[in-house]
Design an enzyme around this catalytic site. Structure first.
Site, PDB file in Angstrom:
ATOM      1  CE  LYS A 164      33.795  28.177  34.471  1.00 50.34           C
ATOM      2  NZ  LYS A 164      33.814  28.899  33.196  1.00 50.34           N
ATOM      3  CG  ASP A 186      35.180  27.532  29.973  1.00 48.41           C
ATOM      4  OD1 ASP A 186      34.051  27.225  29.532  1.00 48.41           O
ATOM      5  OD2 ASP A 186      35.395  27.764  31.178  1.00 48.41           O
ATOM      6  N   GLY A 236      39.858  37.323  34.455  1.00 50.71           N
ATOM      7  CA  GLY A 236      39.437  36.267  35.379  1.00 50.71           C
ATOM      8  C   GLY A 236      39.621  34.887  34.769  1.00 50.71           C
ATOM      9  N   GLY A 237      38.943  33.912  35.344  1.00 49.23           N
ATOM     10  CA  GLY A 237      39.071  32.524  34.914  1.00 49.23           C
ATOM     11  C   GLY A 237      38.675  32.329  33.458  1.00 49.23           C
ATOM     12  CE1 TYR A 249      25.723  31.148  29.381  1.00 47.50           C
ATOM     13  CE2 TYR A 249      23.334  31.452  29.375  1.00 47.50           C
ATOM     14  CZ  TYR A 249      24.458  30.817  29.861  1.00 47.50           C
ATOM     15  OH  TYR A 249      24.326  29.857  30.823  1.00 47.50           O
TER      16      TYR A 249
HETATM   17  P1  ATR Z   1      35.293  34.642  35.653  1.00 47.26           P
HETATM   18  O1  ATR Z   1      35.743  33.302  36.116  1.00 47.26           O
HETATM   19  O2  ATR Z   1      33.855  34.689  35.224  1.00 47.26           O
HETATM   20  O3  ATR Z   1      36.200  35.257  34.651  1.00 47.26           O
HETATM   21  P2  ATR Z   1      36.421  36.196  37.822  1.00 47.26           P
HETATM   22  O4  ATR Z   1      37.612  35.304  37.841  1.00 47.26           O
HETATM   23  O5  ATR Z   1      35.815  36.607  39.102  1.00 47.26           O
HETATM   24  O6  ATR Z   1      35.242  35.559  36.975  1.00 47.26           O
HETATM   25  O7  ATR Z   1      36.795  37.488  36.968  1.00 47.26           O
HETATM   26  C1  ATR Z   1      35.900  38.514  36.733  1.00 47.26           C
HETATM   27  C2  ATR Z   1      36.474  39.512  35.717  1.00 47.26           C
HETATM   28  O8  ATR Z   1      35.495  40.523  35.496  1.00 47.26           O
HETATM   29  C3  ATR Z   1      37.723  40.223  36.194  1.00 47.26           C
HETATM   30  O9  ATR Z   1      38.531  40.545  35.077  1.00 47.26           O
HETATM   31  C4  ATR Z   1      37.139  41.480  36.830  1.00 47.26           C
HETATM   32  O10 ATR Z   1      38.034  42.583  36.919  1.00 47.26           O
HETATM   33  P3  ATR Z   1      38.959  42.783  38.265  1.00 47.26           P
HETATM   34  O11 ATR Z   1      40.126  41.862  38.099  1.00 47.26           O
HETATM   35  O12 ATR Z   1      39.342  44.214  38.198  1.00 47.26           O
HETATM   36  O13 ATR Z   1      38.080  42.443  39.431  1.00 47.26           O
HETATM   37  C5  ATR Z   1      36.057  41.786  35.836  1.00 47.26           C
HETATM   38  N1  ATR Z   1      35.038  42.662  36.397  1.00 47.26           N
HETATM   39  C6  ATR Z   1      34.126  42.357  37.355  1.00 47.26           C
HETATM   40  N2  ATR Z   1      33.315  43.405  37.592  1.00 47.26           N
HETATM   41  C7  ATR Z   1      33.720  44.391  36.735  1.00 47.26           C
HETATM   42  C8  ATR Z   1      33.274  45.721  36.469  1.00 47.26           C
HETATM   43  N3  ATR Z   1      32.231  46.258  37.122  1.00 47.26           N
HETATM   44  N4  ATR Z   1      33.928  46.427  35.504  1.00 47.26           N
HETATM   45  C9  ATR Z   1      34.965  45.907  34.827  1.00 47.26           C
HETATM   46  N5  ATR Z   1      35.436  44.661  35.031  1.00 47.26           N
HETATM   47  C10 ATR Z   1      34.816  43.907  35.975  1.00 47.26           C
END
Ligand code: ATR
Length: 249
Positions: free
Chosen positions: A65, A101, A127-128, A197
């Site tokens: 993205k 989104d 995240g994104g 989902y």
């Molecule tokens: P997306 O585009 O799907 O949002 P991303 O940009 O990689 O994906 O972001 C993932 C999000 O999930 C982040 O907020 C991440 O937290 P961190 O910034 O601390 O990495 C969160 N996340 C991923 N694994 C997690 C976990 N086990 N517990 C809590 N938050 C998690």
């Protein structure tokens, strides 16, 4: 036949193909929606293929993205502000990036909640996906705060411990994992939404349901972002019921 598809890695398990192929069929549009599971080192050449073949439109999912943006010719203002593209339109060889989104999230919420103005909304994840949701909700006049495992990210109001001290009308799980919280915290909200989902009823939504809360499953956001993407590609009204049936059965 016009070709469309989803770009991601992985992408095979996406529900977008059944949703969009059902929509094409219902409207009698001679088009097909495929899966483009592309490794990172082939992203640039894939985008060239999109222009040349041509592929008329893309959905973009993780991890592209952000990365896809530098390969596009134009970025729509909302997508630029969010910093992510989830929809690409090929207009006569000019690739334009959009973000639907944020529309998906606000439409999914409004369907259950009504107007979002002044609603106090707590979002987990930064995240994104979260960025698009925050953008959409702020546009609707909601009061949004964002909490994240890692505190030192852009736009984050606190970590997950800080979150437990807050409350609000709506709680949104916007991380990429099956994140849940204690029933004591969930109790403070009227509505709980999860963007994941698979499974449809996540551990968080199960707890919320048991507490008698209204829940919004992740397929609703998938539906409404897809409807907005379909309109951008075809300039036609999307067959909402057909698309909903395709992903929910
Ligand atoms: P997306 O585009 O799907 O949002 P991303 O940009 O990689 O994906 O972001 C993932 C999000 O999930 C982040 O907020 C991440 O937290 P961190 O910034 O601390 O990495 C969160 N996340 C991923 N694994 C997690 C976990 N086990 N517990 C809590 N938050 C998690």
């Amino acid at each position: 036949m016009k070709l469309y598809g989803i770009l991601g890695f992985p992408a095979k398990h996406s529900l977008s193909p059944v949703m969009h192929n059902a929509a094409f069929k219902a409207l009698g549009i001679d088009a097909r929606y495929d899966v483009f599971e592309i490794p990172k080192n082939e992203l640039a050449s894939f985008i060239k293929r999109v222009k040349e073949e041509p592929i008329y439109g893309l959905s973009v999912t993780a991890p592209y993205k952000g990365d896809v943006m530098k390969h596009l010719d134009k970025i729509d203002e909302d997508a630029r502000k969010i910093g992510a593209v989830n929809t690409v339109v090929n207009r006569d060889g000019v690739l334009i990036g959009y973000n639907t989104d944020f529309i998906g999230a606000t439409e999914a919420l409004k369907e259950t909640v009504g107007p979002l103005k002044n609603k106090k909304i707590v979002i987990v994840g930064a995240g994104g996906a979260s960025k698009a949701i925050v953008y959409g909700l702020q546009k609707e006049g909601a009061k949004v705060s964002v909490f994240n495992r890692t505190k030192n990210r852009d736009g984050v109001d606190g970590d997950l411990k800080d979150m437990l001290k807050t409350d609000g009308n709506i709680l949104i799980q916007a991380t990429s994992v099956l994140f849940s919280v204690s029933p004591e915290f969930i109790k403070k909200f009227d509505v709980v939404m999860d963007i994941v989902y698979k499974p449809l009823i996540t551990p968080l939504l199960k707890t919320a349901q048991d507490l008698g809360k209204k829940i919004i499953t992740g397929d609703k956001m998938l539906l409404y972002q897809g409807i907005a993407a379909f309109k951008l590609w075809t300039e036609k009204e999307a067959p909402i019921e057909v698309m909903w049936k395709a992903i929910s059965t």
